[in-house]
Write an enzyme that holds these catalytic residues in place. Structure first.
Site, PDB file in Angstrom:
ATOM      1  N   LYS A 181      -0.952  11.701   4.577  1.00  0.00           N
ATOM      2  CA  LYS A 181      -0.729  10.642   5.579  1.00  0.00           C
ATOM      3  C   LYS A 181       0.037   9.481   4.942  1.00  0.00           C
ATOM      4  CE  LYS A 181      -3.134   6.795   7.655  1.00  0.00           C
ATOM      5  NZ  LYS A 181      -4.366   6.052   7.844  1.00  0.00           N
ATOM      6  N   LYS A 221       0.846  -1.208   0.000  1.00  0.00           N
ATOM      7  CA  LYS A 221       0.000   0.000   0.000  1.00  0.00           C
ATOM      8  C   LYS A 221       0.885   1.263   0.000  1.00  0.00           C
ATOM      9  CE  LYS A 221      -3.704   2.586   0.916  1.00  0.00           C
ATOM     10  NZ  LYS A 221      -4.836   2.766   0.035  1.00  0.00           N
TER      11      LYS A 221
HETATM   12  P1  NAD Z   1     -12.966   7.511   9.155  1.00  0.00           P
HETATM   13  O1  NAD Z   1     -12.340   8.555  10.003  1.00  0.00           O
HETATM   14  O2  NAD Z   1     -14.210   7.817   8.404  1.00  0.00           O
HETATM   15  O3  NAD Z   1     -13.242   6.174  10.029  1.00  0.00           O
HETATM   16  C1  NAD Z   1     -12.457   5.761  11.110  1.00  0.00           C
HETATM   17  C2  NAD Z   1     -13.405   5.382  12.233  1.00  0.00           C
HETATM   18  O4  NAD Z   1     -12.656   4.846  13.313  1.00  0.00           O
HETATM   19  C3  NAD Z   1     -14.216   6.555  12.772  1.00  0.00           C
HETATM   20  O5  NAD Z   1     -15.600   6.288  12.645  1.00  0.00           O
HETATM   21  C4  NAD Z   1     -13.781   6.657  14.235  1.00  0.00           C
HETATM   22  O6  NAD Z   1     -14.828   7.031  15.106  1.00  0.00           O
HETATM   23  C5  NAD Z   1     -13.322   5.238  14.494  1.00  0.00           C
HETATM   24  N1  NAD Z   1     -12.408   5.127  15.631  1.00  0.00           N
HETATM   25  C6  NAD Z   1     -11.320   5.882  15.914  1.00  0.00           C
HETATM   26  N2  NAD Z   1     -10.723   5.451  17.051  1.00  0.00           N
HETATM   27  C7  NAD Z   1     -11.460   4.397  17.476  1.00  0.00           C
HETATM   28  C8  NAD Z   1     -11.358   3.529  18.596  1.00  0.00           C
HETATM   29  N3  NAD Z   1     -10.371   3.644  19.486  1.00  0.00           N
HETATM   30  N4  NAD Z   1     -12.286   2.556  18.734  1.00  0.00           N
HETATM   31  C9  NAD Z   1     -13.294   2.421  17.827  1.00  0.00           C
HETATM   32  N5  NAD Z   1     -13.454   3.223  16.761  1.00  0.00           N
HETATM   33  C10 NAD Z   1     -12.534   4.188  16.592  1.00  0.00           C
HETATM   34  O7  NAD Z   1     -11.811   7.038   8.146  1.00  0.00           O
HETATM   35  P2  NAD Z   1     -11.973   6.171   6.815  1.00  0.00           P
HETATM   36  O8  NAD Z   1     -12.008   7.065   5.634  1.00  0.00           O
HETATM   37  O9  NAD Z   1     -13.039   5.143   7.020  1.00  0.00           O
HETATM   38  O10 NAD Z   1     -10.541   5.453   6.781  1.00  0.00           O
HETATM   39  C11 NAD Z   1     -10.243   4.334   7.597  1.00  0.00           C
HETATM   40  C12 NAD Z   1      -8.885   3.776   7.173  1.00  0.00           C
HETATM   41  O11 NAD Z   1      -8.934   3.424   5.788  1.00  0.00           O
HETATM   42  C13 NAD Z   1      -7.743   4.792   7.304  1.00  0.00           C
HETATM   43  O12 NAD Z   1      -6.616   4.098   7.782  1.00  0.00           O
HETATM   44  C14 NAD Z   1      -7.545   5.314   5.880  1.00  0.00           C
HETATM   45  O13 NAD Z   1      -6.226   5.762   5.649  1.00  0.00           O
HETATM   46  C15 NAD Z   1      -7.873   4.072   5.079  1.00  0.00           C
HETATM   47  N6  NAD Z   1      -8.342   4.332   3.703  1.00  0.00           N
HETATM   48  C16 NAD Z   1      -9.252   5.306   3.445  1.00  0.00           C
HETATM   49  C17 NAD Z   1      -9.667   5.521   2.133  1.00  0.00           C
HETATM   50  C18 NAD Z   1     -10.679   6.597   1.817  1.00  0.00           C
HETATM   51  O14 NAD Z   1     -10.841   6.910   0.611  1.00  0.00           O
HETATM   52  N7  NAD Z   1     -11.380   7.163   2.789  1.00  0.00           N
HETATM   53  C19 NAD Z   1      -9.160   4.736   1.093  1.00  0.00           C
HETATM   54  C20 NAD Z   1      -8.257   3.702   1.397  1.00  0.00           C
HETATM   55  C21 NAD Z   1      -7.851   3.509   2.713  1.00  0.00           C
END
Ligand code: NAD
Length: 290
Positions: A237, A162
């Protein structure tokens, strides 16, 4: 299958919803996000993990993963798989896998590509690190949430894939935007550059599938005033993860480092936060040489 799902945000929410739609029993926990229909809300991460055969985490970063893992590993059933789909650093990822294995569990790192659209449509790509037995057990779930899964190697190999992929993406997006900004000042129409480059050696995914120019090439966030899509701060990030990996392995990644510097400037000093990562183009159109 009985699945625990922790972190049901923009990505995790629709991924969990697809597992429910395919008939799996999903218990979820999130500090803030609502549970999608059909996901049973647990009172804690440990409760969501307790009886699950597979626990999926989809969290903001590796530090948070580490903290959540410390809470759920002691609660998980022997032989269960902890499958982290977050984008996280290799170091925390390998540490979590070692802790899980020491507790009699299996662990996978399985970050994704495909964005929120891919999460909703069930068309993500999973890049997976960890033991073959764990991969085989979770593969039917990857097939529901995604279109492709690649077993990249041992623990950390998925995150490594990744990181390398997104370093290519970040640097390529910048240089693609630079080419469109330069073309404009040379009096070359954007659609003509697109016509040439998208079928020539200048082609890339950023050129042909995510064209950063409104009204030219593929439909993309550029056609929606650069609303993400893939936010510039998420690109930053990922580039910082690449930078950290390059430092820890003594690898010369001059282009990746410059891409991180430019996204840091865009997000932290200019107006990039909350904009798509392809908004590098309007940034470049508005400025002169440094
Ligand atoms: P997001 O912020 O929408 O979701 C993360 C969730 O984790 C939130 O709902 C938050 O409340 C929860 N959270 C945080 N700490 C927590 C804890 N201690 N216990 C339980 N829940 C907790 O982010 P996202 O866009 O869903 O991204 C999630 C992951 O996927 C990240 O690592 C991001 O880099 C990766 N990602 C995102 C995308 C994108 O396009 N959004 C694409 C590929 C990968």
């Amino acid at each position: 299958m009985k699945i625990g799902f922790i972190g049901l945000g923009n990505m995790g929410g629709p991924m969990a919803a697809n597992l429910v739609a395919a008939g799996h029993s999903v218990t979820g926990f999130d500090l803030a996000a609502p549970m999608p229909e059909g996901v049973v809300r647990a009172a804690s991460a440990a409760e969501a993990a307790r009886e699950a055969e597979v626990v999926i985490t989809m969290l903001p970063n590796g530090q948070i993963l580490r903290a959540v893992a410390a809470e759920i590993i002691p609660a998980m059933s022997a032989g269960a798989v902890l499958c982290d789909c977050s984008t996280a650093d290799v170091e925390n990822t390998r540490a979590v896998a070692a802790e899980a294995e020491a507790a009699g569990l299996m662990a996978l790192d399985a970050p994704v590509s495909g964005g929120t659209g891919g999460a909703s449509a069930g068309t993500l790509t999973f890049m997976v690190g960890g033991a073959e037995a764990a991969y085989s057990k979770v593969l039917p779930l990857f097939d529901i949430m995604g279109r492709k899964a690649v077993h990249c190697g041992d623990s950390g190999a998925g995150q490594a894939a990744k990181t390398c992929n997104n370093m290519i993406l970040g640097a390529t997006m910048i240089v693609t935007c630079e080419a469109f900004a330069l073309a404009e000042r040379l009096g070359l129409a954007a659609d003509k550059l697109y016509d040439v480059a998208s079928t020539s050696s200048g082609n890339s995914w950023t050129m042909s599938a995510y064209t950063p120019v409104p009204g030219v090439g593929a439909q993309s966030p550029a056609d929606n005033d650069y609303t993400p899509g893939f936010a510039a701060e998420l690109m930053l990030k990922d580039l910082r993860l690449a930078l950290e990996a390059a430092r820890s392995t003594d690898t010369d990644t001059a282009m990746g480092t410059l891409a991180a510097t430019l996204y840091a400037r865009f997000v932290e000093e200019e107006d990039g936060r909350g904009r798509d990562f392809s908004a590098m183009l309007p940034r470049l159109r508005a400025k002169g040489r440094d």
